[in-house]
Scaffold this motif. Sequence first.
Motif, PDB file in Angstrom:
ATOM      1  N   TYR A   1       4.040  -3.789 -12.126  1.00  0.00           N
ATOM      2  CA  TYR A   1       4.007  -4.551 -10.821  1.00  0.00           C
ATOM      3  C   TYR A   1       5.123  -3.615 -10.025  1.00  0.00           C
ATOM      4  CZ  TYR A   1       1.446  -8.176 -12.949  1.00  0.00           C
ATOM      5  OH  TYR A   1       0.456  -9.041 -13.211  1.00  0.00           O
ATOM      6  N   GLU A   2       6.257  -3.306 -10.466  1.00  0.00           N
ATOM      7  CA  GLU A   2       7.362  -2.566  -9.699  1.00  0.00           C
ATOM      8  C   GLU A   2       6.623  -1.158  -9.249  1.00  0.00           C
ATOM      9  OE1 GLU A   2      11.178  -1.028 -10.616  1.00  0.00           O
ATOM     10  OE2 GLU A   2      11.523  -2.939 -10.603  1.00  0.00           O
TER      11      GLU A   2
ATOM     12  N   GLY B   1       4.409  -1.347  -6.265  1.00  0.00           N
ATOM     13  CA  GLY B   1       5.100  -1.519  -5.157  1.00  0.00           C
ATOM     14  C   GLY B   1       5.693  -0.101  -4.840  1.00  0.00           C
TER      15      GLY B   1
ATOM     16  N   ARG C   1       2.947   1.642  -3.325  1.00  0.00           N
ATOM     17  CA  ARG C   1       2.574   0.955  -1.883  1.00  0.00           C
ATOM     18  C   ARG C   1       3.525   1.460  -0.823  1.00  0.00           C
ATOM     19  NH1 ARG C   1       1.309  -5.078  -4.273  1.00  0.00           N
ATOM     20  NH2 ARG C   1      -0.848  -5.053  -4.379  1.00  0.00           N
TER      21      ARG C   1
END
Length: 522
Positions: free
Chosen positions: A487-488, A491, A494
């Motif tokens: 998930y990191e 990020g 993104r």
Amino acid sequence: MTNEIELKLRLPSNCVARVQRSPLLKSLSISPSVTQNLYTVYYDTSNFDLRGNDVAFRLRRSGRRWVQSIKGGGSVAAGLHQRYEWETPVPKPQPDFTKISDPSLIRLFDNADLREQMRPLFITECKRRLRTLRLSGGGEAELCLDQGRIVVGDASMPFCEIELELKSGSPLPLFQLALDLLHTTPLRLENVSKAERGYALAGIKPLPLKATSVQLVAEMSVNEAFKAIAWNCLGHLHSNEAGMLHVGDIEFLHQMRVALRRLRSALNVFSKAFSRAAFAPMAQELRWLAGQFGPARDWDVFVTETLADILPHFSDHPGILPLQKKCEQIRRRHNDEARNAVESAHYTELMLKLGAWLSADSWVAPSDLMGLDNRAGVDGPGGSGGLGGSVKEFAGTLLAHRHRQLKKYNRKLAKLSPAELHEVRILAKKQRYAGEFFAGFYPPKKVKAYIKSLAKLQDILGVMNDTAIIEQLLSEVPGTGDERGEYEAVGIIRGWVASKALTKKLELTNAWVDFDKSNSFW
């Protein structure tokens, strides 16, 4: 010299008997089927000088007779091969350069070093079943059902194909016949000649090919210009097809997608000159193919460019590599889906229908043919760019109209939403393709400068649009318990993409100023 026109179709070897017994072919035959055993030797130098000059030189034996053939130039699109051919009998199985009469070929083979270095490169051994067909409309074609192999040293490659060589009439019935045969036989278009397959077997890998310039002349009608552009786009598509299917270079798919975009843009351009409804069914079919290519290309760019840029800066992050592996699996799946689409019966049928459609001029209404319909003026009815004017007038009217559309965004560029900026990018891309289509009518330097300014705009807006595309791609990645920090890692991606988009937004103003200063060339 003859201009050889033939439609090539590949078929499984276990379908030969089925084709031979075809009631359709029997009903069209005006000669009995004749079987020939052909032995063909292809020549070139160790540096492939003939291939570099787009020339194929061969000696063919049929029975006791030897024929020397030279083929060159021409084009291939939708399985339709058009090449110049020079044939002459020779007394023995060795090249006879005194038989060459064409001035351009005489100049090529006048080189003593080239003649000295020419050697047999590969051979083909083939059983040919030949018959003559009477086509619908009264034309004639020679049907050759060839089954054999290409041999280079100890390596060989089998082939089984149909050649429909046009002897008289229009190519349209060739496509119609192929579509009829497709109902009973799993055919595929063959866009690669035996010579090119021989070179591939000899170790010459195909390279991705970009679009070639469209050869337009001012005397052409709008209809003739459309067909020249559409066939050019199809040739671009099919020149990259074999590489896309069999070579691991992602640029082949990229070029096929560009070719498809150019073709769809051509339909959009010329729908303003003809009935939009007449173009709609083909545009819809091409939209299907675009849907097959789009995801594969988006994932190629994301994995091989975006992630490849990010990875060196975060190589120690525990989530980046696991995420990259998942993305690579998805990329490969989408590439497999794109290849499956190109290998499908749907694709073959679409390309045959497109070839038939382009050969039939079915979009031209009777009033168009009489020169009475002037709908093509993009500024409205009665505009100067219609069918009543020249293709250059049509091009100028269209380019000017789209240029004005782009200019409308000048003062509000900084306030546009991402969706509106995407619309600007699409319009710039359409204008760029149209400029490239009609470039031959105008001064090259002016065209190049204008196209360059559009390309810069398009690239910047494309990077800015990547934020939305990559967000969509990341939604396809299956989640885990985030035990590896994925998930990191998402990020990080993104943030990286958003940062690049902001940087490009600063560049956009300067790029727009350059575009605003560029002079129209039409």
